[in-house]
Design a protein around this motif. Structure first.
Motif, PDB file in Angstrom:
ATOM      1  N   VAL A   1      21.917  78.348 121.463  1.00 25.61           N
ATOM      2  CA  VAL A   1      20.532  78.055 121.818  1.00 25.61           C
ATOM      3  C   VAL A   1      19.763  79.347 121.656  1.00 25.61           C
ATOM      4  N   ARG A   2      18.786  79.375 120.813  1.00 26.53           N
ATOM      5  CA  ARG A   2      18.025  80.608 120.642  1.00 26.53           C
ATOM      6  C   ARG A   2      16.608  80.284 120.186  1.00 26.53           C
TER       7      ARG A   2
ATOM      8  N   GLY B   1      22.681  85.599 124.995  1.00 26.75           N
ATOM      9  CA  GLY B   1      22.912  86.910 124.396  1.00 26.75           C
ATOM     10  C   GLY B   1      21.727  87.839 124.520  1.00 26.75           C
TER      11      GLY B   1
ATOM     12  N   GLU C   1      23.946  91.916 124.241  1.00 30.50           N
ATOM     13  CA  GLU C   1      23.762  92.296 122.837  1.00 30.50           C
ATOM     14  C   GLU C   1      23.094  93.669 122.765  1.00 30.50           C
TER      15      GLU C   1
ATOM     16  N   SER D   1      19.379  91.095 125.023  1.00 28.57           N
ATOM     17  CA  SER D   1      19.462  92.523 124.760  1.00 28.57           C
ATOM     18  C   SER D   1      18.991  93.258 126.012  1.00 28.57           C
TER      19      SER D   1
ATOM     20  N   TRP E   1      14.371  82.795 115.031  1.00 28.83           N
ATOM     21  CA  TRP E   1      15.588  82.979 114.234  1.00 28.83           C
ATOM     22  C   TRP E   1      15.743  81.952 113.119  1.00 28.83           C
TER      23      TRP E   1
ATOM     24  N   TYR F   1      22.296  92.219 114.083  1.00 24.44           N
ATOM     25  CA  TYR F   1      22.373  90.954 114.836  1.00 24.44           C
ATOM     26  C   TYR F   1      23.025  89.858 114.001  1.00 24.44           C
TER      27      TYR F   1
ATOM     28  N   ARG G   1      26.387  80.406 125.128  1.00 19.74           N
ATOM     29  CA  ARG G   1      26.278  81.804 125.544  1.00 19.74           C
ATOM     30  C   ARG G   1      24.813  82.202 125.591  1.00 19.74           C
TER      31      ARG G   1
HETATM   32  N1  GLU Z   1      19.975  89.240 121.242  1.00 18.30           N
HETATM   33  C1  GLU Z   1      19.258  88.141 120.665  1.00 18.30           C
HETATM   34  C2  GLU Z   1      17.881  88.089 121.278  1.00 18.30           C
HETATM   35  O1  GLU Z   1      17.682  88.662 122.322  1.00 18.30           O
HETATM   36  C3  GLU Z   1      19.991  86.855 120.941  1.00 18.30           C
HETATM   37  C4  GLU Z   1      19.652  85.755 120.021  1.00 18.30           C
HETATM   38  C5  GLU Z   1      20.713  84.677 120.135  1.00 18.30           C
HETATM   39  O2  GLU Z   1      20.806  84.061 121.194  1.00 18.30           O
HETATM   40  O3  GLU Z   1      21.442  84.465 119.182  1.00 18.30           O
HETATM   41  O4  GLU Z   1      16.981  87.518 120.718  1.00 18.30           O
END
Ligand code: GLU
Length: 548
Positions: free
Chosen positions: A249-250, A39, A73, A41, A254, A232, A37
């Motif tokens: 994948v981020r 995600g 998100e 913002s 994080w 989050y 996915r």
């Molecule tokens: N909304 C988060 C961001 O923009 C997503 C991080 C994720 O993919 O878990 O950093």
């Protein structure tokens, strides 16, 4: 007490986790199929990092016959910008990323929605109620000022700051105290009651980084904000579970809060997805590497590439080069294979910063475009200009058939010309062709005086014949050269440069300046063949008038 507390805090929640487990069953996909996915913002800004991550998501999903979805998100109201969703979807589409599921321009698609976090409040609260029931969450009434004071005390004592362990005084509130506070309408957040111990280090396998060490979390982080909306940390855990995501994948930002996420998955009793933490995109400036910055680097924004009309295939090809160190070698061995066949692997991704280089993107664009047909190039230029430059759009339409031929000049054979990078640059590269904007831009070559140019160009006009073959045309240029004190014999010219005004290059450059307004261009005879006699003669006359 925790059951009572859960009812007290969430009287309106009548569903249980089982309900959602049934509503969102395991997906019927192959064992190895990945569900990923993106995600983002909806902040009104979409950048290269998003595309970079999205491409990893896309490759992981589609190379494994899996699914990739788009989840918005949007839990942070303050950062929400109108039109962001369209921007995200359209920008990614421009670069070839299309989602199988989730938020689309025609509504939501898929059985695991809603796909906007703002519409999932009940799911989060059901999950939060579950944690509370288990004794792993509690309401906290501590205000921002009190948090700041706590931090000060902790700093003075030289201990880690944050709400945890003995500092987390609201852990000890009795149910009666909680009731009393609720009756007073005191705002509260729901906090995790952490069971972790940072002294304990665990081995963890990251898809990109390999084995890393992670210490357990002990922070009682906020999982639901005072408005009942999750942070989050909690939202993505709940979503990734119920959307049956297998691979996250981020960005590497994080990594520091990963221990929180691992604890949340553990306490919820859920299997966690595989995590892939991508490296920051970096650039070199004054010999030093630094992170690409939204403020300083316009090239971080995807709009930058859209506005200049970079070709999707080129950008993807470049990102793959950046993503997998063995991609370039593969491309060399398989020059004509579709990049979708490359065996992309997260473990071949760099974990120490991906060095972004615009020049390299341009070089790769040249390589990619040289293999594209003129039709393909023009088709994209039409689409692009329809959005970004209507004037260019009407020019391309008007000259379409001529441009097909113009773009083809010198692009075949053993050493094809690699001039073309992106739409904007192509328009500049062929800008001389359009009568609408044509001007004599460059000056004469140094060794050709105005007086000589006038004689050369008049003779050129007198002898010009549109039906001449390239060879005959060139013979005529030679004659003009040799009869005016220049030489077509380059060897001779090198030996005795002082015997001549200049050589044939000077003369043909003077002609080129008159016909296309520039000292450099692809093969002039070919250009003239496409332009037609009338336009050639007009332009030379115009130039003569200008310098006379
Ligand atoms: N909304 C988060 C961001 O923009 C997503 C991080 C994720 O993919 O878990 O950093």
């Amino acid at each position: 007490m925790s059951k009572e507390l859960a009812e007290l805090l969430f009287p309106h929640i009548d569903k249980t986790l089982d309900y959602y487990e049934e509503l969102y069953p395991q997906r019927e996909l192959g064992k190895k199929s990945k569900v990923t996915r993106l995600g983002p913002s909806p902040t009104g800004f979409i950048h290269l990092g998003n595309l970079y991550g999205a491409l990893v998501d896309e490759r992981l999903a589609h190379l494994s016959d899996g699914t990739m979805l788009l989840r918005i998100e949007d839990t942070d109201d303050k950062r929400k910008v109108e039109g962001s969703e369209e921007l995200i979807i359209n920008s990614l589409k421009f670069f070839g990323i299309e989602f199988d599921e989730g938020v689309t321009l025609d509504g939501e698609v898929g059985n695991y929605g809603p796909y906007r976090q703002s519409h999932r409040k009940e799911i989060y609260q059901t999950s939060a109620k579950f944690l509370t029931e288990k004794g792993y969450a509690y309401p906290s009434f501590i205000s921002e000022e009190e948090m700041a004071a706590l931090r000060e005390r902790q700093e003075k004592e030289g201990v880690n700051t944050g709400y945890y362990g003995k500092w987390a005084e609201d852990r000890n509130l009795t149910i009666d105290q909680i009731k009393e506070n609720l009756d007073k309408d005191m705002p509260w957040t729901l906090r995790l009651k952490s069971t972790g111990d940072p002294e304990i280090a665990m081995k963890f396998i990251d898809g990109i980084r390999g084995e890393i060490t992670v210490r357990q979390n002990n922070l009682d982080i906020v999982i639901l904000k005072a408005n009942g909306i999750p942070t989050y940390h909690f939202a993505h855990v709940v979503d990734d579970h119920f959307m049956r995501i297998t691979d996250v994948v981020r960005g590497e930002e994080w990594l520091s809060t990963l221990p929180i996420h691992l604890e949340l998955f553990f306490l919820m009793g859920w299997r966690r997805p595989n995590y892939n933490h991508t490296a920051h995109l970096m650039k070199t400036e004054d010999g030093r590497k630094r992170k690409l910055s939204k403020r300083k680097d316009p090239e971080l924004s995807l709009e930058y590439y859209m506005r200049d009309g970079y070709f999707q295939q080129a950008v993807t090809e470049y990102l793959l080069t950046l993503m997998n160190s063995n991609y370039e070698e593969w491309r060399m061995k398989n020059p004509d294979t579709d990049y979708n066949e490359f065996n992309f692997k997260t473990k071949n991704m760099s974990s120490s910063g991906a060095l972004f280089d615009l020049n390299k993107l341009n070089d790769i664009s040249k390589d990619v475009l040289v293999k594209m047909s003129e039709e393909e190039i023009l088709r994209f230029m039409l689409e692009w200009s329809d959005k970004f430059d209507k004037e260019v759009n009407s020019l391309i339409n008007k000259y379409y058939n001529e441009l097909l031929k113009l773009l083809a000049i010198g692009r075949t054979g053993k050493k094809p010309r690699k001039d073309l990078i992106n739409c904007k640059q192509i328009m500049e590269f062929i800008g001389y062709y359009f009568e609408e904007s044509f001007e004599h831009r460059d000056s004469l070559p140094e060794r050709v005086s105005k007086e000589d140019a006038i004689i050369i160009l008049e003779q050129y006009l007198n002898t010009y014949n549109q039906d001449d073959t390239n060879e005959i045309w060139f013979e005529k240029v030679k004659e003009i050269t040799d009869s005016n004190g220049f030489t077509s014999n380059n060897k001779e010219f090198k030996k005795n440069p002082d015997d001549f005004k200049g050589n044939i290059t000077d003369v043909s450059t003077a002609i080129r300046v008159a016909v296309v307004g520039r000292q450099q261009s692809p093969d002039l005879w070919s250009i003239q063949q496409i332009m037609g006699s009338e336009r050639v003669v007009n332009r030379v006359n115009k130039y003569l008038n200008k310098i006379k």
